[in-house]
Design an enzyme around this catalytic site. Structure first.
Site, PDB file in Angstrom:
ATOM      1  N   LYS A  57     -11.475  -1.913  -5.846  1.00 28.78           N
ATOM      2  CA  LYS A  57     -11.243  -0.594  -6.431  1.00 28.78           C
ATOM      3  C   LYS A  57     -12.097  -0.385  -7.693  1.00 28.78           C
ATOM      4  O   LYS A  57     -12.395   0.743  -8.066  1.00 28.78           O
ATOM      5  CB  LYS A  57      -9.768  -0.397  -6.776  1.00 28.78           C
ATOM      6  CG  LYS A  57      -8.833  -0.306  -5.575  1.00 28.78           C
ATOM      7  CD  LYS A  57      -8.850   1.074  -4.959  1.00 28.78           C
ATOM      8  CE  LYS A  57      -7.689   1.379  -4.023  1.00 28.78           C
ATOM      9  NZ  LYS A  57      -7.153   0.334  -3.200  1.00 28.78           N
ATOM     10  N   SER A 309      -9.946  -7.913   0.556  1.00 34.74           N
ATOM     11  CA  SER A 309     -10.150  -6.779  -0.355  1.00 34.74           C
ATOM     12  C   SER A 309      -9.466  -6.903  -1.711  1.00 34.74           C
ATOM     13  O   SER A 309      -9.820  -6.190  -2.643  1.00 34.74           O
ATOM     14  CB  SER A 309      -9.686  -5.494   0.331  1.00 34.74           C
ATOM     15  OG  SER A 309      -8.356  -5.660   0.806  1.00 34.74           O
TER      16      SER A 309
HETATM   17  C1  LIG Z   1      -6.689   0.230  -1.954  1.00 33.97           C
HETATM   18  C2  LIG Z   1      -6.755  -1.044  -1.199  1.00 33.97           C
HETATM   19  C3  LIG Z   1      -7.081  -1.086   0.173  1.00 33.97           C
HETATM   20  C4  LIG Z   1      -7.296   0.160   1.014  1.00 33.97           C
HETATM   21  O1  LIG Z   1      -8.329   0.977   0.551  1.00 33.97           O
HETATM   22  P1  LIG Z   1      -8.452   2.505   1.007  1.00 33.97           P
HETATM   23  O2  LIG Z   1      -9.703   2.977   0.386  1.00 33.97           O
HETATM   24  O3  LIG Z   1      -7.238   3.218   0.474  1.00 33.97           O
HETATM   25  O4  LIG Z   1      -8.462   2.522   2.498  1.00 33.97           O
HETATM   26  C5  LIG Z   1      -7.202  -2.321   0.786  1.00 33.97           C
HETATM   27  N1  LIG Z   1      -6.980  -3.461   0.110  1.00 33.97           N
HETATM   28  C6  LIG Z   1      -6.650  -3.472  -1.198  1.00 33.97           C
HETATM   29  C7  LIG Z   1      -6.411  -4.774  -1.862  1.00 33.97           C
HETATM   30  C8  LIG Z   1      -6.534  -2.260  -1.903  1.00 33.97           C
HETATM   31  O5  LIG Z   1      -6.207  -2.273  -3.190  1.00 33.97           O
END
Ligand SMILES: *Cc1c(COP(=O)(O)O)cnc(C)c1O
Length: 334
Positions: A57, A309
């Site tokens: 993010k 992520s």
């Molecule tokens: C926000 C987030 C996502 C999903 O991202 P989007 O852009 O909302 O699809 C996936 N993994 C983590 C750790 C996140 O913080």
């Protein structure tokens, strides 16, 4: 209305890459021997949970702050977020000397509030719901001219998340399939736009949890619809895509090849695998790609990259999961 906005393109993502280069970390990829054996192709893990603030993010938030005019920067940025977007925006704003306010409701646990304060943002606790916190944001935008930065449905945010796609293509040039955790679709829209512009043959697979898979329901309905949010180990994937979605619904519909859903048990197994075999600590949302791989639900004709992520998990919960305890958040929340 959807469809009246042009898609975020490769040029915007390349521009974002240059804009965020000084703030955002280039994250490594690791080959997973066990997952490669399972799939019969090399499987690489993109260790984005090692990003500053613990998730990708930061990329979108940093690019969004960089895209503001000097006047907008002077008046500051604002968001409602209890999670990774709030952390990323707080850090990005502080890094460029921009004031940042994150609004949340009284119901948010103290640990999350402290996490965002630690990144240097002002936290305002307003009301008993996200909706009341959202009203305070609207007031600050109207009265103080602050700029609201949303977590996914925003050009500069999508372009920033897309830099992850360019980066992984440099690292694994022969990648054939990319597994992307999917919620509001900012990450997958950016990554898919970057990769398909360079290599249209790459398959992009979105992975969501079975419980409250908002984008999946919207894709099935053919338009943004309301989807009930449910307790899940993949808590960063919760929430809707917005009924007035302008970009991520259309981009996901067009650019994503497939969406795969994983169960709570599969997410827990993936967190465990990633800890004991890959020696990494990830949150549930960051583990969904590995969950789909372990469940045998991913086929690929060439190398696979699974994006880890994020890593912001409650460490007591993580300890219980990796110790083999049956952690059922759906029962605990009831
Ligand atoms: C926000 C987030 C996502 C999903 O991202 P989007 O852009 O909302 O699809 C996936 N993994 C983590 C750790 C996140 O913080």
């Amino acid at each position: 209305m959807t469809g009246q906005h042009s898609f975020v393109d490769l040029a915007e993502i390349e521009q974002a890459r240059a804009a965020i280069a000084g703030t955002v970390r280039l994250t490594p990829v690791n080959l997973s021997p066990q997952l490669s054996d399972l799939v019969g192709q090399p499987v690489h893990l993109k260790l984005e949970h090692t990003q500053i603030t613990g998730s990708f993010k930061l990329r979108g938030a940093t690019n969004a702050v960089a895209s503001l005019s000097d006047d907008e920067k002077r008046r500051g940025v604002i968001a409602v977020s209890t999670g990774n977007h709030g952390r990323g925006l707080a850090f990005a704003a502080k890094a460029s000397g921009v004031k940042c306010i994150i609004c949340m409701s009284k119901l948010v646990p103290q640990a999350k509030i402290d996490g965002i304060r630690a990144q240097g943002a002002e936290v305002r606790i307003i009301g008993r719901s996200q909706d009341e916190a959202q009203e305070e944001v609207a007031r600050l935008v109207a009265d103080d001219g602050m700029t609201m930065i949303p977590p996914f449905d925003h050009r500069a945010v999508i372009a920033g998340q897309g830099t992850l796609g360019l980066e992984l293509l440099d690292q694994i040039p022969d990648v054939a399939t990319v597994l992307v955790p999917l919620s509001g679709g900012g990450l997958i829209s950016g990554v898919a736009a970057a990769l398909k512009a360079r290599r249209p043959d790459i398959r992009i697979i979105g992975i969501s949890m079975e419980r409250g898979a908002a984008m999946h329901e919207c894709l099935k309905a053919g338009r943004p619809v309301h989807v009930e949010e449910l307790a899940t180990l993949a808590d960063s994937l919760g929430g809707g895509i917005g009924l007035d979605n302008t970009l991520t619904f259309a981009m996901t519909s067009k650019l994503v090849d497939e969406v795969v859903l994983v169960s709570e048990t599969e997410i827990a197994a993936a967190i465990r695998h990633i800890y004991w075999q890959e020696r990494q600590i990830v949150e549930g949302s960051g583990a969904v790609g590995v969950a789909a791989l372990l469940a045998g639900r991913i086929k690929s004709a060439g190398p696979v990259v699974s994006i880890l992520s994020g890593g912001n998990i409650d460490m007591n919960q993580h300890f219980r999961i990796i110790s083999g305890e049956d952690v059922d958040v759906t029962r605990e929340a009831a």
